[in-house]
Enzyme design. Structure first.
Site, short mmCIF file in Angstrom:
data_model
loop_
_atom_site.label_atom_id
_atom_site.label_comp_id
_atom_site.label_asym_id
_atom_site.label_seq_id
_atom_site.Cartn_x
_atom_site.Cartn_y
_atom_site.Cartn_z
N HIS A 216 0.84 -1.20 0.00
CA HIS A 216 0.00 0.00 0.00
C HIS A 216 0.87 1.24 0.00
CE1 HIS A 216 -2.87 2.85 2.24
NE2 HIS A 216 -3.09 2.91 0.93
N CYS A 235 -0.37 0.46 9.74
CA CYS A 235 -0.56 1.83 9.27
C CYS A 235 -1.99 2.06 8.81
CB CYS A 235 0.39 2.15 8.14
SG CYS A 235 2.10 2.12 8.65
N HIS A 236 -2.47 1.22 7.82
CA HIS A 236 -3.81 1.44 7.31
C HIS A 236 -4.65 0.19 7.37
CE1 HIS A 236 -1.19 4.52 5.46
NE2 HIS A 236 -2.20 5.33 5.81
N GLY A 237 -4.16 -0.80 8.06
CA GLY A 237 -4.97 -1.99 8.30
C GLY A 237 -5.10 -2.91 7.12
N PRO A 250 -6.47 -1.69 2.36
CA PRO A 250 -6.29 -0.88 1.14
C PRO A 250 -5.19 -1.38 0.19
CG PRO A 250 -5.32 0.22 3.03
CD PRO A 250 -5.95 -1.02 3.57
#
Lengths: 271, 466
Positions: A216, A235-237, A250
């Site tokens: 990502h 960080c963003h799962g 993501p």
């Protein structure tokens, strides 16, 4: 001028004559000294008008008009002979009575053999010189050494993921359990975001080798975490499974699998 | 399309065959019926060759195998010098008497000397032949070697030498010989150095003549309205007194690839000669190389504007790029060697280009020359032979030269047949033998700055392409 002439070291040059004062010391025995051999150098042969004139056939015949004598001597073109190149000739062509066309094949084949052999040797030398310089542009030995990493697999227990540093990036080596293997093998490929079967990603199903950089935005995922038991990027799962494939979150792609090979049973080489 | 091409290919030989046969059968018969050359050898070794013709004039010539190649370095120029005192006085006739008789006959007495041949000839009417022969042989073999004449002629020859120097073409040919045959007697010039001239005396001339003007090495040729028997009788009365001498034997001569340049920027142009070693006059390859020479041909800028469509590639190229003022192919042949090449005249800056064009033509001759070009050159060469042999003088020169070196002269019919036999394969094969990857001898006189290094031109003597 006078001051210059008086200067001690210059004085001799300004005097027309020089005087030598005897020091009064005389040799006690008058030894015979051989008179120095007088070397007479022959006069150089000059090509003046007078000397060249002697070679002409008109000697006494020439009438000179005008007050001045001849200022130049004219030679016929036949007076100049071709220089002798015998010293530079090959043995076969030294003899002026031998027809050169008879020995031409032997001479040419010798020359071409030498030239051909020289050409091959030269090309080989040129090749090694070029290789030498071009290879200096390649990576240095220490850099090359860092490009590979050798890992002893026996030190990694089953079910654990170990992180190494490889080419400045984290490298995850995961010793998968049988359970994990069977789970990843049975995941339907169509359901994946980046469809890749587990077999395409591993060489030996027991060992997963991936680069630990989230596809990502480049964070380092955490091992043995997330919904699928593989990796989880905090960080963003993004959730990766035990085959390093993206399952949730993501990230668009699966974790990258670097080139690697199993040298023998217990050793893995990455790079 | 294919059939048309095949038909055309079949038609070409047919066309040439028809074309040459209709006219040439009669012509060959005519040549066959020409009276042949008759030969007689006297006891002292002198050869007499005559060819009778239905004409009112005749040409009598004495060919002597003497010239600058038989002279030692101290004698160089002596044969040419003798030419000048030959018609001055003899032991039988003092100068005024001889001059009066020469004038009275109303004949043309002439002589010339090359590197290996000295020729004295007279052109006269038939009825004067005995008198003319008497005078000719008297002058050549019975000279008085008058001291005053020798001293006088030294000045004349010296003036001639200086005049010869003003002819750059002649100088270039002399330089070509001195380079190509360096170290051999053939390198010497006909006139010799001026220092030698000063040393010539009646004794040196006499010694040389007794060495070279030998009946074994002499041919008496007569062409025109004279009978063979008549000439033999004349020769018997005038020439049988001559004693045969020890014959000099001749060696093969060495050719050297070489380069000589005489830069003289006061001349308006440069004369460049580039030659390779070629077969001698009596060699089997002679005819083919003559044909090859006529394929290259010759041209100069004064020829009216056909250059764009000229048969010769050299002309087309040199006209397009304005590389030369004139050029011509030459073939100088001696009894045991020859020089085959091209002479061109051009501006300094264009010399290298012209040299490239000439050498491309050499390579073209080796591999690409076509049937049409060979046919054209053969026709040109044949017509040249015929026109040369038309006059009594021309035939006389031809007979003399061939008889001296070959023992006999091939008849016109034999010559025509030899030329007819030449094929495009012969030309290619022999050009490859004599031109391909062979060393050039280059001589250049004048503004030669634009001519590059020798190795450049040597390297252009082969093509590495398929």
């Amino acid at each position: 001028m006078t001051s210059v002439a008086r200067a001690g070291h210059l004085a001799p040059y300004f005097k027309a004559s020089s005087s030598v004062v005897s020091n009064g010391l005389k040799p006690t025995v008058v030894a015979y000294t051989a008179p120095e051999k007088v070397l007479v150098h022959p006069l150089p042969k000059t090509t003046t008008v007078q000397s060249l004139h002697g070679a002409l056939p008109i000697q006494g015949l020439k009438a000179v008009a005008g007050g001045r004598g001849p200022s130049h001597v004219r030679f016929a073109h036949t007076d100049i002979s071709y220089p002798d190149f015998t010293a530079y000739r090959r043995k076969e062509t030294q003899d002026p009575t031998a027809k050169s066309s008879e020995s031409v094949d032997a001479r040419q084949s010798f020359t071409y053999l030498i030239a051909g052999a020289g050409g091959v040797a030269g090309a080989y030398a040129a090749k090694s010189v070029v290789t030498h310089f071009v290879s200096s542009m390649a990576a240095a030995a220490d850099v090359l050494a860092l490009a590979k990493i050798e890992i002893k697999l026996s030190e990694i227990p089953e079910g654990k993921s170990v992180t190494f540093k490889w080419r400045g990036k984290p490298l995850f080596i995961r010793h998968r359990t049988d359970n994990e293997i069977s789970t990843e093998q049975s995941v339907p490929v169509e359901s994946l975001r980046d469809p890749q079967h587990d077999n395409q990603r591993v060489q030996n199903p027991k060992w997963l080798v991936v680069i630990g950089v989230c596809t990502h935005l480049g964070c380092v995922p955490v091992a043995n975490a997330g919904d699928f038991g593989g990796y989880y990027c905090p960080c963003h799962g993004s959730h990766y499974d035990a085959s390093g494939r993206i399952r949730k979150g993501p990230a668009p792609l699966n974790l990258e699998v670097p080139q690697h090979s199993f040298v023998d049973e217990g050793t893995l080489v990455v790079g | 399309m294919n059939t048309a091409a095949r038909l055309r290919r079949a038609w070409i030989p047919l066309k040439y065959g028809v074309r040459s046969n209709t006219s040439s059968i009669q012509f060959m018969q005519y040549l066959q019926n020409l009276p042949g050359t008759q030969y007689t050898k006297l006891v002292n070794g002198l050869t007499i060759a005559t060819e009778e013709r239905e004409s009112y004039n005749s040409c009598v010539a004495l060919f002597v195998d003497a010239g600058s190649r038989y002279e030692s370095s101290f004698e160089n120029g002596i044969t040419h010098f003798f030419e000048h005192i030959a018609f001055k006085s003899t032991r039988a006739r003092v100068k005024p008497e001889l001059e009066a008789q020469l004038e009275q006959v109303g004949a043309r007495f002439k002589c010339f000397t090359t590197r290996e041949m000295s020729v004295y000839y007279v052109e006269c009417l038939c009825q004067d032949t005995p008198v003319a022969t008497d005078l000719l042989t008297d002058c050549v073999f019975n000279n008085a070697f008058s001291h005053t004449e020798i001293e006088n002629q030294k000045r004349t020859v010296y003036a001639e030498m200086l005049a010869h120097d003003n002819n750059p073409e002649a100088v270039a040919y002399d330089y070509l010989h001195s380079a190509a045959f360096q170290g051999t007697p053939l390198a010497a010039t006909v006139m010799g150095p001026s220092a030698n001239l000063y040393n010539f005396t009646d004794a040196t001339i006499c010694r040389y003549l007794s060495k070279c003007f030998d009946p074994c090495r002499t041919v008496l040729v007569a062409v025109g309205g004279v009978k063979h028997e008549q000439m033999v009788a004349l020769a018997n009365s005038y020439l049988c007194k001559l004693e045969p001498l020890k014959c000099m034997d001749i060696d093969a001569y060495r050719f050297s690839g070489s380069d000589v340049r005489f830069r003289d920027d006061s001349l308006p142009v440069a004369h460049v000669l580039a030659a390779v070693e070629a077969p001698s006059l009596i060699h089997d390859d002679y005819v083919v190389m003559e044909v090859a020479r006529h394929i290259v041909g010759g041209w100069d800028r004064s020829q009216p504007g056909t250059a764009k469509t000229h048969y010769s590639q050299v002309v087309r190229m040199s006209d397009t790029f304005k590389t030369c003022d004139s050029y011509k192919a030459f073939y100088i042949n001696y009894k045991d060697c020859g020089l085959w090449g091209v002479h061109f005249v051009g501006q300094s800056k264009q010399l290298d280009n012209m040299m490239g064009i000439v050498q491309d033509e050499f390579m073209y001759l080796c591999f690409c020359v076509t049937d049409t070009e060979v046919e054209r050159a053969k026709n040109f060469y044949k017509s040249k032979i015929l026109s040369k042999n038309e006059s009594a003088l021309g035939t006389c020169m031809d007979i003399g030269r061939w008889t001296l070196y070959n023992g006999y002269r091939p008849s016109l019919l034999q010559k025509m047949k030899a030329v007819d036999k030449v094929t495009v394969e012969d030309v290619r094969e022999l050009c490859e033998k004599y031109l391909y990857d062979r060393c050039l001898a280059i001589a250049a006189v004048g503004q030669v700055e634009g001519l590059y290094d020798y190795s450049r031109y040597r390297a252009r003597m082969y093509w590495l392409r398929t």
